[in-house]
Design an enzyme around this catalytic site. Structure first.
Site, PDB file in Angstrom:
ATOM      1  N   ASP A 140       0.820  -1.218   0.000  1.00  0.00           N
ATOM      2  CA  ASP A 140       0.000   0.000   0.000  1.00  0.00           C
ATOM      3  C   ASP A 140       0.855   1.269   0.000  1.00  0.00           C
ATOM      4  O   ASP A 140       0.477   2.287  -0.598  1.00  0.00           O
ATOM      5  CB  ASP A 140      -0.899   0.031   1.240  1.00  0.00           C
ATOM      6  CG  ASP A 140      -1.648  -1.263   1.505  1.00  0.00           C
ATOM      7  OD1 ASP A 140      -1.012  -2.337   1.474  1.00  0.00           O
ATOM      8  OD2 ASP A 140      -2.850  -1.205   1.801  1.00  0.00           O
ATOM      9  N   ALA A 204      -3.228  -5.250  -2.967  1.00  0.00           N
ATOM     10  CA  ALA A 204      -1.800  -4.963  -2.779  1.00  0.00           C
ATOM     11  C   ALA A 204      -1.094  -4.931  -4.119  1.00  0.00           C
ATOM     12  O   ALA A 204      -0.280  -4.039  -4.403  1.00  0.00           O
ATOM     13  CB  ALA A 204      -1.169  -6.026  -1.869  1.00  0.00           C
ATOM     14  N   ASN A 205      -1.402  -5.900  -4.969  1.00  0.00           N
ATOM     15  CA  ASN A 205      -0.807  -5.934  -6.300  1.00  0.00           C
ATOM     16  C   ASN A 205      -1.256  -4.732  -7.136  1.00  0.00           C
ATOM     17  O   ASN A 205      -0.471  -4.181  -7.914  1.00  0.00           O
ATOM     18  CB  ASN A 205      -1.175  -7.244  -6.992  1.00  0.00           C
ATOM     19  CG  ASN A 205      -0.346  -8.401  -6.485  1.00  0.00           C
ATOM     20  OD1 ASN A 205       0.705  -8.710  -7.031  1.00  0.00           O
ATOM     21  ND2 ASN A 205      -0.794  -9.058  -5.412  1.00  0.00           N
ATOM     22  N   TRP A 207      -2.007  -1.678  -5.981  1.00  0.00           N
ATOM     23  CA  TRP A 207      -1.328  -0.442  -5.562  1.00  0.00           C
ATOM     24  C   TRP A 207       0.004  -0.285  -6.274  1.00  0.00           C
ATOM     25  O   TRP A 207       0.364   0.809  -6.725  1.00  0.00           O
ATOM     26  CB  TRP A 207      -1.109  -0.425  -4.055  1.00  0.00           C
ATOM     27  CG  TRP A 207      -2.328  -0.374  -3.190  1.00  0.00           C
ATOM     28  CD1 TRP A 207      -2.598  -1.149  -2.088  1.00  0.00           C
ATOM     29  CD2 TRP A 207      -3.457   0.521  -3.307  1.00  0.00           C
ATOM     30  NE1 TRP A 207      -3.811  -0.804  -1.532  1.00  0.00           N
ATOM     31  CE2 TRP A 207      -4.362   0.221  -2.259  1.00  0.00           C
ATOM     32  CE3 TRP A 207      -3.789   1.541  -4.204  1.00  0.00           C
ATOM     33  CZ2 TRP A 207      -5.561   0.905  -2.081  1.00  0.00           C
ATOM     34  CZ3 TRP A 207      -4.995   2.225  -4.032  1.00  0.00           C
ATOM     35  CH2 TRP A 207      -5.856   1.903  -2.983  1.00  0.00           C
TER      36      TRP A 207
END
Length: 346
Positions: A140, A204-205, A207
């Site tokens: 993040d 997460a990927n 971001w």
């Protein structure tokens, strides 16, 4: 995209942007009147929308929003709370108001000299809530804080901010990228030297997939981007492409096809595909993959402009199963990631 497709994106973008600006007081997910990462993502997306639409009401809203909420900023000086500052460089350029530049420089110095770091130098993922995540690096952070540093480097001409942005981007890739699949773990514990739950979480990927080309674009002409960053981004996108479902979306944990699909992560990944293709790092097949995602995200926009199918605000959870069971609700970051995908087609 066909003309009809562009028109559909324009209409959806307008509704989603209006929903961000309308907010919903008292609802954490949709309350725009606070200084934190969630509204910050919404504000970043609004200014991205302004760049393409040139709608004066969007710019006016952002200026008023910052003026109303700046008093909260110093009490929320944490890495996750850096997100709203990412619009300061653009506001300075558009208005000429020196406040934005001077305050951005002050925050940039705080990040370089005072922001908590892990033992290997990554920004520790500090948050506005009372929880502590000592020695943890999260994906993040690349969107919430590193993007701001890159934009500050561009507007100030100070190479030290560019150097730190590239350093942090490389560090997060090195800590979080799974050697086998190329995709990213949500977080890394630098004390234990492991990825905690080991979940390859979709958002997460997103971001990192989205922020990386944005950071690279900001630093053009200021500092050369190491080849290792391009190589890692290409590996990330290649890995994500392999996990895309036939309907164009990604599971909430990308390598778990049995899990539910999640809209915000999917929108962010697809926007990252488009932006990286514009850099020339990947080919047209990634644009086609993003087109598949676009169709599904357009369908998720409700009549009032809310984007459905979005997971709630997610710390690094204890297990992969917890990500799949997490609440689903409209949020400003979900609005923002969908809007940033639509913006790519305007």
């Amino acid at each position: 995209m066909t003309h009809i497709g562009k028109q559909a994106c324009g209409e959806a973008a307008g509704r989603v942007a209006a929903r961000i600006m309308r907010g919903q007081p008292g609802d954490w997910g949709m309350d725009i009147e606070s200084w934190d990462w969630n509204p910050g993502v919404g504000i970043i997306a609004l200014m991205d929308y302004y760049e393409r639409s040139e709608r004066q009401d969007v710019l006016d809203f952002t200026i008023r929003w910052e003026a109303r909420n700046r008093s909260q900023a110093d009490s929320r000086k944490v890495i996750n709370g850096m997100a709203p500052y990412a619009v300061y460089p653009m506001l300075y350029e558009l208005t000429g108001d020196a406040y934005y530049r001077e305050h951005a420089l002050r925050i940039g110095e705080w990040m370089l000299t005072e922001a908590p770091r892990t033992r290997n130098g990554a920004f520790e993922h500090t948050v506005t809530e009372s929880e502590q995540f000592a020695e943890q690096a999260w994906a993040d952070t690349v969107f919430m804080a590193v993007l701001f540093l890159a934009r500050l480097a561009r507007v100030s001409g100070e190479r030290k901010y560019a150097a730190e942005a590239l350093h942090q981007l490389q560090l997060h890739f090195r800590l979080l990228q799974d050697a086998g699949t190329g995709v990213l773990f949500h977080g890394w514990d630098c004390t234990r030297n492991d990825p905690m739950s080991g979940a390859r979480w979709g958002r997460a990927n997103a971001w990192v997939a989205l922020a990386t080309p944005m950071i690279v674009q900001e630093l053009e002409g200021i500092m050369a981007v190491p080849e290792a960053i391009a190589e890692r981004q290409i590996r990330l996108l290649h890995g994500l492409n392999a996990y895309q479902a036939e309907n164009g979306l990604w599971p909430v944990v990308v390598d778990r096809p049995d899990y539910r699909h999640e809209l915000s992560g999917s929108a962010g990944i697809a926007a990252g595909f488009r932006k990286t293709a514009k850099l020339g790092w990947v080919g047209d097949s990634y644009r086609a993959a993003a087109d598949l995602t676009l169709a599904r995200v357009l369908e998720a926009v409700e009549e009032d402009g809310s984007v459905g199918g979005v997971s709630g605000g997610t710390p690094v959870l204890p297990s992969e199963e917890d990500y799949n069971a997490f609440e689903v609700r409209p949020t400003l970051y979900g609005q923002g990631l969908a809007l940033m995908l639509f913006n790519e087609y305007l």
